[in-house]
Design a protein around this motif. Structure first.
Motif, PDB file in Angstrom:
ATOM      1  N   ILE A  40      38.577  50.534  36.643  1.00 38.76           N
ATOM      2  CA  ILE A  40      38.458  51.007  38.023  1.00 38.76           C
ATOM      3  C   ILE A  40      39.087  50.039  39.023  1.00 38.76           C
ATOM      4  O   ILE A  40      39.332  50.411  40.164  1.00 38.76           O
ATOM      5  CB  ILE A  40      36.991  51.288  38.410  1.00 38.76           C
ATOM      6  CG1 ILE A  40      36.135  50.028  38.297  1.00 38.76           C
ATOM      7  CG2 ILE A  40      36.421  52.415  37.572  1.00 38.76           C
ATOM      8  CD1 ILE A  40      34.765  50.162  38.925  1.00 38.76           C
ATOM      9  N   TRP A  41      39.319  48.785  38.605  1.00 36.84           N
ATOM     10  CA  TRP A  41      39.958  47.829  39.492  1.00 36.84           C
ATOM     11  C   TRP A  41      40.499  46.666  38.678  1.00 36.84           C
ATOM     12  O   TRP A  41      39.904  46.253  37.685  1.00 36.84           O
ATOM     13  CB  TRP A  41      38.967  47.312  40.533  1.00 36.84           C
ATOM     14  CG  TRP A  41      39.597  46.481  41.602  1.00 36.84           C
ATOM     15  CD1 TRP A  41      40.254  46.941  42.709  1.00 36.84           C
ATOM     16  CD2 TRP A  41      39.668  45.057  41.671  1.00 36.84           C
ATOM     17  NE1 TRP A  41      40.712  45.881  43.457  1.00 36.84           N
ATOM     18  CE2 TRP A  41      40.357  44.710  42.838  1.00 36.84           C
ATOM     19  CE3 TRP A  41      39.203  44.033  40.850  1.00 36.84           C
ATOM     20  CZ2 TRP A  41      40.601  43.401  43.217  1.00 36.84           C
ATOM     21  CZ3 TRP A  41      39.435  42.724  41.220  1.00 36.84           C
ATOM     22  CH2 TRP A  41      40.135  42.422  42.395  1.00 36.84           C
ATOM     23  N   ARG A  42      41.645  46.148  39.116  1.00 33.91           N
ATOM     24  CA  ARG A  42      42.230  44.963  38.492  1.00 33.91           C
ATOM     25  C   ARG A  42      42.858  44.132  39.586  1.00 33.91           C
ATOM     26  O   ARG A  42      43.494  44.664  40.500  1.00 33.91           O
ATOM     27  CB  ARG A  42      43.278  45.369  37.459  1.00 33.91           C
ATOM     28  CG  ARG A  42      43.855  44.185  36.729  1.00 33.91           C
ATOM     29  CD  ARG A  42      44.663  44.592  35.535  1.00 33.91           C
ATOM     30  NE  ARG A  42      45.805  45.433  35.894  1.00 33.91           N
ATOM     31  CZ  ARG A  42      46.728  45.808  35.039  1.00 33.91           C
ATOM     32  NH1 ARG A  42      46.662  45.441  33.775  1.00 33.91           N
ATOM     33  NH2 ARG A  42      47.724  46.568  35.432  1.00 33.91           N
ATOM     34  N   GLY A  43      42.665  42.811  39.505  1.00 29.17           N
ATOM     35  CA  GLY A  43      43.233  41.931  40.505  1.00 29.17           C
ATOM     36  C   GLY A  43      43.190  40.479  40.075  1.00 29.17           C
ATOM     37  O   GLY A  43      42.838  40.168  38.941  1.00 29.17           O
ATOM     38  N   GLN A  98      32.273  36.622  44.871  1.00 31.38           N
ATOM     39  CA  GLN A  98      32.463  37.509  46.025  1.00 31.38           C
ATOM     40  C   GLN A  98      33.308  38.719  45.650  1.00 31.38           C
ATOM     41  O   GLN A  98      32.985  39.858  46.030  1.00 31.38           O
ATOM     42  CB  GLN A  98      33.131  36.747  47.170  1.00 31.38           C
ATOM     43  CG  GLN A  98      32.256  35.719  47.816  1.00 31.38           C
ATOM     44  CD  GLN A  98      33.016  34.863  48.840  1.00 31.38           C
ATOM     45  OE1 GLN A  98      34.221  35.023  49.038  1.00 31.38           O
ATOM     46  NE2 GLN A  98      32.301  33.957  49.472  1.00 31.38           N
ATOM     47  N   MET A  99      34.388  38.483  44.915  1.00 32.08           N
ATOM     48  CA  MET A  99      35.264  39.587  44.494  1.00 32.08           C
ATOM     49  C   MET A  99      34.517  40.554  43.578  1.00 32.08           C
ATOM     50  O   MET A  99      34.640  41.778  43.719  1.00 32.08           O
ATOM     51  CB  MET A  99      36.498  39.052  43.772  1.00 32.08           C
ATOM     52  CG  MET A  99      37.437  38.273  44.647  1.00 32.08           C
ATOM     53  SD  MET A  99      38.292  39.311  45.816  1.00 32.08           S
ATOM     54  CE  MET A  99      39.624  39.888  44.805  1.00 32.08           C
ATOM     55  N   ILE A 100      33.744  40.004  42.652  1.00 29.50           N
ATOM     56  CA  ILE A 100      33.003  40.852  41.714  1.00 29.50           C
ATOM     57  C   ILE A 100      31.963  41.683  42.462  1.00 29.50           C
ATOM     58  O   ILE A 100      31.827  42.879  42.226  1.00 29.50           O
ATOM     59  CB  ILE A 100      32.372  40.000  40.601  1.00 29.50           C
ATOM     60  CG1 ILE A 100      33.480  39.454  39.690  1.00 29.50           C
ATOM     61  CG2 ILE A 100      31.357  40.808  39.796  1.00 29.50           C
ATOM     62  CD1 ILE A 100      33.037  38.365  38.740  1.00 29.50           C
ATOM     63  N   ARG A 101      31.237  41.067  43.369  1.00 29.30           N
ATOM     64  CA  ARG A 101      30.235  41.819  44.141  1.00 29.30           C
ATOM     65  C   ARG A 101      30.884  42.920  44.990  1.00 29.30           C
ATOM     66  O   ARG A 101      30.323  44.003  45.149  1.00 29.30           O
ATOM     67  CB  ARG A 101      29.453  40.878  45.040  1.00 29.30           C
ATOM     68  CG  ARG A 101      28.425  40.082  44.295  1.00 29.30           C
ATOM     69  CD  ARG A 101      27.496  39.369  45.266  1.00 29.30           C
ATOM     70  NE  ARG A 101      26.771  38.369  44.548  1.00 29.30           N
ATOM     71  CZ  ARG A 101      27.053  37.069  44.536  1.00 29.30           C
ATOM     72  NH1 ARG A 101      28.068  36.613  45.237  1.00 29.30           N
ATOM     73  NH2 ARG A 101      26.335  36.229  43.847  1.00 29.30           N
ATOM     74  N   LYS A 102      32.064  42.626  45.515  1.00 28.77           N
ATOM     75  CA  LYS A 102      32.765  43.609  46.353  1.00 28.77           C
ATOM     76  C   LYS A 102      33.235  44.812  45.537  1.00 28.77           C
ATOM     77  O   LYS A 102      33.076  45.964  45.956  1.00 28.77           O
ATOM     78  CB  LYS A 102      33.967  42.952  47.027  1.00 28.77           C
ATOM     79  CG  LYS A 102      34.793  43.882  47.872  1.00 28.77           C
ATOM     80  CD  LYS A 102      35.968  43.160  48.492  1.00 28.77           C
ATOM     81  CE  LYS A 102      36.833  44.123  49.284  1.00 28.77           C
ATOM     82  NZ  LYS A 102      38.007  43.445  49.848  1.00 28.77           N
ATOM     83  N   HIS A 103      33.830  44.542  44.361  1.00 29.12           N
ATOM     84  CA  HIS A 103      34.441  45.619  43.573  1.00 29.12           C
ATOM     85  C   HIS A 103      33.548  46.154  42.453  1.00 29.12           C
ATOM     86  O   HIS A 103      33.853  47.225  41.902  1.00 29.12           O
ATOM     87  CB  HIS A 103      35.768  45.136  42.978  1.00 29.12           C
ATOM     88  CG  HIS A 103      36.791  44.837  44.022  1.00 29.12           C
ATOM     89  ND1 HIS A 103      37.490  45.818  44.687  1.00 29.12           N
ATOM     90  CD2 HIS A 103      37.229  43.669  44.544  1.00 29.12           C
ATOM     91  CE1 HIS A 103      38.310  45.273  45.557  1.00 29.12           C
ATOM     92  NE2 HIS A 103      38.168  43.952  45.498  1.00 29.12           N
ATOM     93  N   ALA A 104      32.491  45.427  42.094  1.00 27.32           N
ATOM     94  CA  ALA A 104      31.604  45.864  41.008  1.00 27.32           C
ATOM     95  C   ALA A 104      30.154  45.548  41.373  1.00 27.32           C
ATOM     96  O   ALA A 104      29.539  44.655  40.798  1.00 27.32           O
ATOM     97  CB  ALA A 104      31.997  45.202  39.698  1.00 27.32           C
ATOM     98  N   PRO A 105      29.593  46.277  42.319  1.00 27.48           N
ATOM     99  CA  PRO A 105      28.218  45.984  42.726  1.00 27.48           C
ATOM    100  C   PRO A 105      27.181  46.255  41.629  1.00 27.48           C
ATOM    101  O   PRO A 105      26.059  45.779  41.721  1.00 27.48           O
ATOM    102  CB  PRO A 105      28.007  46.892  43.942  1.00 27.48           C
ATOM    103  CG  PRO A 105      29.018  47.975  43.795  1.00 27.48           C
ATOM    104  CD  PRO A 105      30.179  47.371  43.072  1.00 27.48           C
ATOM    105  N   TYR A 106      27.561  46.996  40.592  1.00 27.51           N
ATOM    106  CA  TYR A 106      26.644  47.315  39.499  1.00 27.51           C
ATOM    107  C   TYR A 106      27.060  46.600  38.208  1.00 27.51           C
ATOM    108  O   TYR A 106      26.971  47.166  37.124  1.00 27.51           O
ATOM    109  CB  TYR A 106      26.592  48.829  39.276  1.00 27.51           C
ATOM    110  CG  TYR A 106      26.245  49.576  40.530  1.00 27.51           C
ATOM    111  CD1 TYR A 106      24.954  49.564  41.033  1.00 27.51           C
ATOM    112  CD2 TYR A 106      27.223  50.264  41.242  1.00 27.51           C
ATOM    113  CE1 TYR A 106      24.636  50.228  42.217  1.00 27.51           C
ATOM    114  CE2 TYR A 106      26.902  50.941  42.416  1.00 27.51           C
ATOM    115  CZ  TYR A 106      25.614  50.911  42.895  1.00 27.51           C
ATOM    116  OH  TYR A 106      25.311  51.565  44.052  1.00 27.51           O
ATOM    117  N   ALA A 107      27.495  45.369  38.342  1.00 23.99           N
ATOM    118  CA  ALA A 107      27.985  44.609  37.181  1.00 23.99           C
ATOM    119  C   ALA A 107      26.887  44.441  36.139  1.00 23.99           C
ATOM    120  O   ALA A 107      25.815  43.916  36.415  1.00 23.99           O
ATOM    121  CB  ALA A 107      28.499  43.246  37.619  1.00 23.99           C
TER     122      ALA A 107
END
Length: 84
Positions: A25-28, A39-48
């Protein structure tokens, strides 16, 4: 909604890949700083559900820093990761 994050860590940058239901769903990329990564993980994957990365020179630092940020991080042996 379970999200799984794979990190490819290097000294300068860390590549991030986020999957949900087997689909990316996202790559960066992000500088190899655990606080910025969190911060990046929380922004793009709040349900990690899991944050996975291979053993390496930064793995101890990353593991402790990411878990202290509340992320479900695990470190796996590089030889095992290659087989998967």
């Amino acid at each position: 909604m379970n999200q799984y994050i794979g990190l490819d860590v290097s000294l300068k940058d860390t590549a991030i890949s986020i999957r949900e239901d087997g689909k990316r769903i996202w790559r960066g990329k992000c500088p190899s700083d655990p606080k910025l990564l969190a911060q990046m993980i929380r922004k793009h994957a709040p349900y990690a559900r899991r944050v996975v990365f291979e053993t390496g020179p930064l793995s101890t630092w990353f593991y402790h820093a990411l878990t202290s940020e509340g992320l479900p991080a695990i470190c796996i042996e590089a030889r095992h990761a290659q087989k998967v």
